[in-house]
Write a protein that holds these residues in place. Structure first.
Motif, PDB file in Angstrom:
ATOM      1  N   ILE A 120      14.064   2.085   0.668  1.00  0.00           N
ATOM      2  CA  ILE A 120      13.235   3.275   0.392  1.00  0.00           C
ATOM      3  C   ILE A 120      13.897   4.549   0.900  1.00  0.00           C
ATOM      4  O   ILE A 120      13.658   5.629   0.368  1.00  0.00           O
ATOM      5  N   GLY A 121      14.742   4.418   1.933  1.00  0.00           N
ATOM      6  CA  GLY A 121      15.462   5.606   2.429  1.00  0.00           C
ATOM      7  C   GLY A 121      16.280   6.247   1.317  1.00  0.00           C
ATOM      8  O   GLY A 121      16.449   7.470   1.274  1.00  0.00           O
ATOM      9  N   ARG A 122      16.753   5.415   0.396  1.00  0.00           N
ATOM     10  CA  ARG A 122      17.583   5.958  -0.693  1.00  0.00           C
ATOM     11  C   ARG A 122      16.740   6.815  -1.641  1.00  0.00           C
ATOM     12  O   ARG A 122      17.229   7.792  -2.198  1.00  0.00           O
ATOM     13  N   ILE A 123      15.471   6.467  -1.828  1.00  0.00           N
ATOM     14  CA  ILE A 123      14.600   7.287  -2.694  1.00  0.00           C
ATOM     15  C   ILE A 123      14.476   8.683  -2.078  1.00  0.00           C
ATOM     16  O   ILE A 123      14.521   9.697  -2.782  1.00  0.00           O
ATOM     17  N   ILE A 124      14.338   8.726  -0.742  1.00  0.00           N
ATOM     18  CA  ILE A 124      14.216  10.031  -0.072  1.00  0.00           C
ATOM     19  C   ILE A 124      15.536  10.804  -0.217  1.00  0.00           C
ATOM     20  O   ILE A 124      15.541  12.004  -0.485  1.00  0.00           O
ATOM     21  N   PHE A 125      16.658  10.113  -0.061  1.00  0.00           N
ATOM     22  CA  PHE A 125      17.964  10.772  -0.267  1.00  0.00           C
ATOM     23  C   PHE A 125      18.062  11.354  -1.674  1.00  0.00           C
ATOM     24  O   PHE A 125      18.499  12.494  -1.863  1.00  0.00           O
ATOM     25  N   PHE A 126      17.687  10.552  -2.687  1.00  0.00           N
ATOM     26  CA  PHE A 126      17.809  11.026  -4.073  1.00  0.00           C
ATOM     27  C   PHE A 126      17.003  12.304  -4.277  1.00  0.00           C
ATOM     28  O   PHE A 126      17.421  13.212  -4.980  1.00  0.00           O
ATOM     29  N   SER A 158       0.816  -1.228   0.000  1.00  0.00           N
ATOM     30  CA  SER A 158       0.000   0.000   0.000  1.00  0.00           C
ATOM     31  C   SER A 158       0.846   1.273   0.000  1.00  0.00           C
ATOM     32  O   SER A 158       0.379   2.319  -0.439  1.00  0.00           O
ATOM     33  N   VAL A 159       2.073   1.210   0.490  1.00  0.00           N
ATOM     34  CA  VAL A 159       2.870   2.452   0.537  1.00  0.00           C
ATOM     35  C   VAL A 159       3.734   2.644  -0.726  1.00  0.00           C
ATOM     36  O   VAL A 159       4.307   3.707  -0.928  1.00  0.00           O
ATOM     37  N   LEU A 160       3.798   1.625  -1.587  1.00  0.00           N
ATOM     38  CA  LEU A 160       4.677   1.739  -2.763  1.00  0.00           C
ATOM     39  C   LEU A 160       4.361   2.948  -3.651  1.00  0.00           C
ATOM     40  O   LEU A 160       5.284   3.597  -4.141  1.00  0.00           O
ATOM     41  N   PRO A 161       3.060   3.280  -3.864  1.00  0.00           N
ATOM     42  CA  PRO A 161       2.790   4.420  -4.752  1.00  0.00           C
ATOM     43  C   PRO A 161       3.400   5.743  -4.255  1.00  0.00           C
ATOM     44  O   PRO A 161       3.523   6.693  -5.031  1.00  0.00           O
ATOM     45  N   LEU A 162       3.775   5.817  -2.969  1.00  0.00           N
ATOM     46  CA  LEU A 162       4.380   7.069  -2.473  1.00  0.00           C
ATOM     47  C   LEU A 162       5.819   7.225  -2.947  1.00  0.00           C
ATOM     48  O   LEU A 162       6.417   8.281  -2.785  1.00  0.00           O
ATOM     49  N   PHE A 163       6.386   6.156  -3.491  1.00  0.00           N
ATOM     50  CA  PHE A 163       7.817   6.202  -3.848  1.00  0.00           C
ATOM     51  C   PHE A 163       7.985   5.990  -5.352  1.00  0.00           C
ATOM     52  O   PHE A 163       8.490   4.976  -5.794  1.00  0.00           O
ATOM     53  N   GLN A 164       7.481   6.941  -6.138  1.00  0.00           N
ATOM     54  CA  GLN A 164       7.521   6.718  -7.579  1.00  0.00           C
ATOM     55  C   GLN A 164       8.322   7.756  -8.323  1.00  0.00           C
ATOM     56  O   GLN A 164       8.527   7.607  -9.516  1.00  0.00           O
ATOM     57  N   ASP A 165       8.665   8.821  -7.648  1.00  0.00           N
ATOM     58  CA  ASP A 165       9.090   9.967  -8.446  1.00  0.00           C
ATOM     59  C   ASP A 165      10.548  10.375  -8.252  1.00  0.00           C
ATOM     60  O   ASP A 165      10.831  11.534  -8.010  1.00  0.00           O
ATOM     61  N   ILE A 166      11.454   9.415  -8.365  1.00  0.00           N
ATOM     62  CA  ILE A 166      12.864   9.812  -8.386  1.00  0.00           C
ATOM     63  C   ILE A 166      13.123  10.398  -9.771  1.00  0.00           C
ATOM     64  O   ILE A 166      12.700   9.816 -10.772  1.00  0.00           O
TER      65      ILE A 166
END
Ligand SMILES: [Fe+2]
Ligand SMILES: [Fe+2]
Length: 415
Positions: free
Chosen positions: A273-279, A220-228
């Motif tokens: 997922i932490g890496r997506i936030i870093f990017f 359910s949380v995957l759609p929040l991590f789409q936009d690198i």
């Protein structure tokens, strides 16, 4: 001979996965169970790397050796796991080149050029998360599912109901449950259910209410991590690494009885997922970290610690803690690169090894050009053998392909 189907004991216990190449040891074990006939694949296994050569095979192997030598430079080849991963990665890379897979090389992405001045390290994971409004709270459906998961009195119907409101999530879960990983359970309950699980209530019966709810939380949380931004890392390649780690973690947890396989699957899915936030939030730091990791031939998490002050595993762990994911799942993510704390070694060791396998095999990439070194204490804690790991990898790879197909039916876009 390669098994065409999973093999179960006469009592229904899982014995060997589909895709296993049968050797003398397997045949003895089949005899011991009085299993005199098993189904094997018609196709011959792919030719060993060293045989059936032409000029193209030599060139393919040479290119594969160069890639694998670089990617696995931090993995001890003398260690039984390192030796197995080196061999399997080399076979896979050679096969891909012979098959003309255009994506065979370079999916780790280019090392960012043009050095800029690197800002000082970040103050804390909390500050970084505060600056990302999208991540302040998880999606509505997540909260409903988490309520069910936290209530010991919740029923099968409660679990199904909490998911039913999100048809896209429900469809993904049904595809996950109708997979080879659950084939033995599906067969064991044959007669009670049709071959295909077509409703959430039935999915709960196959996987278990808590396990299905745990899978649902993660998906359910995957759609929040789409936009690198695509110049950092291709999202499909990033998710291929995550799904590869999830498939590996699920198989390792099931084979070693370290943790619940569904929790391991979700921890693998979310481990980076932490890496997506870093990017997104610390792109100048990350450009410098990627340059440093490439220059030092080191895994990226070490450069993250140097330049950002903490790594993506710590950041991911903070986010999962803030969202109140189950504590063991959060720890599996938080400590997958840091197994020095013996208290946490067992379950994080599952993700640590799964990440090593996924990176070494080149299943997607999350910005890492070099597979992380395998922590020997983690390997020991899991109690696997090199031969045991080699037997699990084909099933992991099949599960990866299947799950990617569920998440990306058209080979485009993130899950
Ligand atoms: Fe990681
Ligand atoms: Fe990873």
């Amino acid at each position: 001979m390669i098994l065409a189907e999973d093999v179960l004991t006469p009592g229904g216990r899982f014995l060997m996965p589909k895709g296993t190449t049968l050797d003398h040891g397997h045949l003895k074990s089949l005899q011991a169970w009085n299993l005199n006939a098993v189904s094997v694949a018609d196709e011959a296994p792919p030719p060993p790397v060293a045989e059936g050569r032409g000029e193209g095979a030599d060139a393919a192997e040479e290119a594969a050796v160069a890639v694998v030598r670089e990617r696995l430079c931090r993995l001890d080849r003398e260690h039984e796991a390192g030796e197995v991963l080196w061999r399997l990665a080399l076979e896979r890379e050679t096969r891909r080149r012979l098959a003309g897979d255009a994506q065979a090389a370079g999916q780790e992405g280019a090392v960012p050029g043009r050095p800029e001045e690197v800002p000082p390290p970040l103050s804390s994971p909390e500050t970084l998360l505060r600056d990302e409004p999208q991540l302040v709270s998880p999606p509505e459906v997540y909260l409903r599912i988490n309520d069910v998961l936290r209530d010991p009195k919740s029923t099968v119907e409660d679990a199904a109901e909490s998911i039913r409101h999100d048809p896209s999530l429900a469809a993904k879960l049904l595809r996950l449950v109708n997979s080879s990983f659950y084939a033995r359970t599906l067969r064991a309950v044959r007669g009670r259910f049709p071959a295909k699980v077509d409703s959430l209530s039935r999915a709960v019966m196959v996987v278990g209410a808590r396990q299905l709810a745990t899978l649902a939380l993660g998906v359910s949380v995957l759609p929040l991590f789409q936009d690198i931004p695509p110049h950092w890392v291709n999202m499909r390649v990033f998710w291929e690494h995550s799904v590869g780690c999830a498939a590996a973690a699920q198989a390792i947890a099931a084979a070693t009885s370290r943790g619940n396989p569904e929790t391991a699957f979700v921890a693998g899915l979310l481990h980076d997922i932490g890496r997506i936030i870093f990017f997104k939030q610390a792109s100048t730091h990350m450009a410098a970290a990627m340059r440093q990791a490439a220059a030092d031939r080191d895994p990226l998490y070490r450069a993250e610690r140097d330049l950002l002050g903490f790594d993506h595993a710590v950041l991911g762990g903070h986010l999962l803690q803030k969202w109140q994911f189950p504590a063991n799942l959060e720890k599996m993510v938080r400590y997958h690169h840091d197994l020095d704390e013996p208290l946490f070694i067992d379950e994080p060791a599952v993700i640590h090894l799964a990440d090593c396998v996924a990176t070494a095999m080149g299943w997607g990439a999350s910005g890492n050009r070099h597979a992380p070194p395998l922590n020997p204490a983690a390997w020991q804690a899991l109690g696997l053998t090199g031969e045991g790991l080699a037997r699990l990898v084909p099933a992991m790879e099949a599960r990866l392909a299947e799950t990617m197909h569920s998440f990306f039916p058209d080979r485009e876009g993130p899950p």
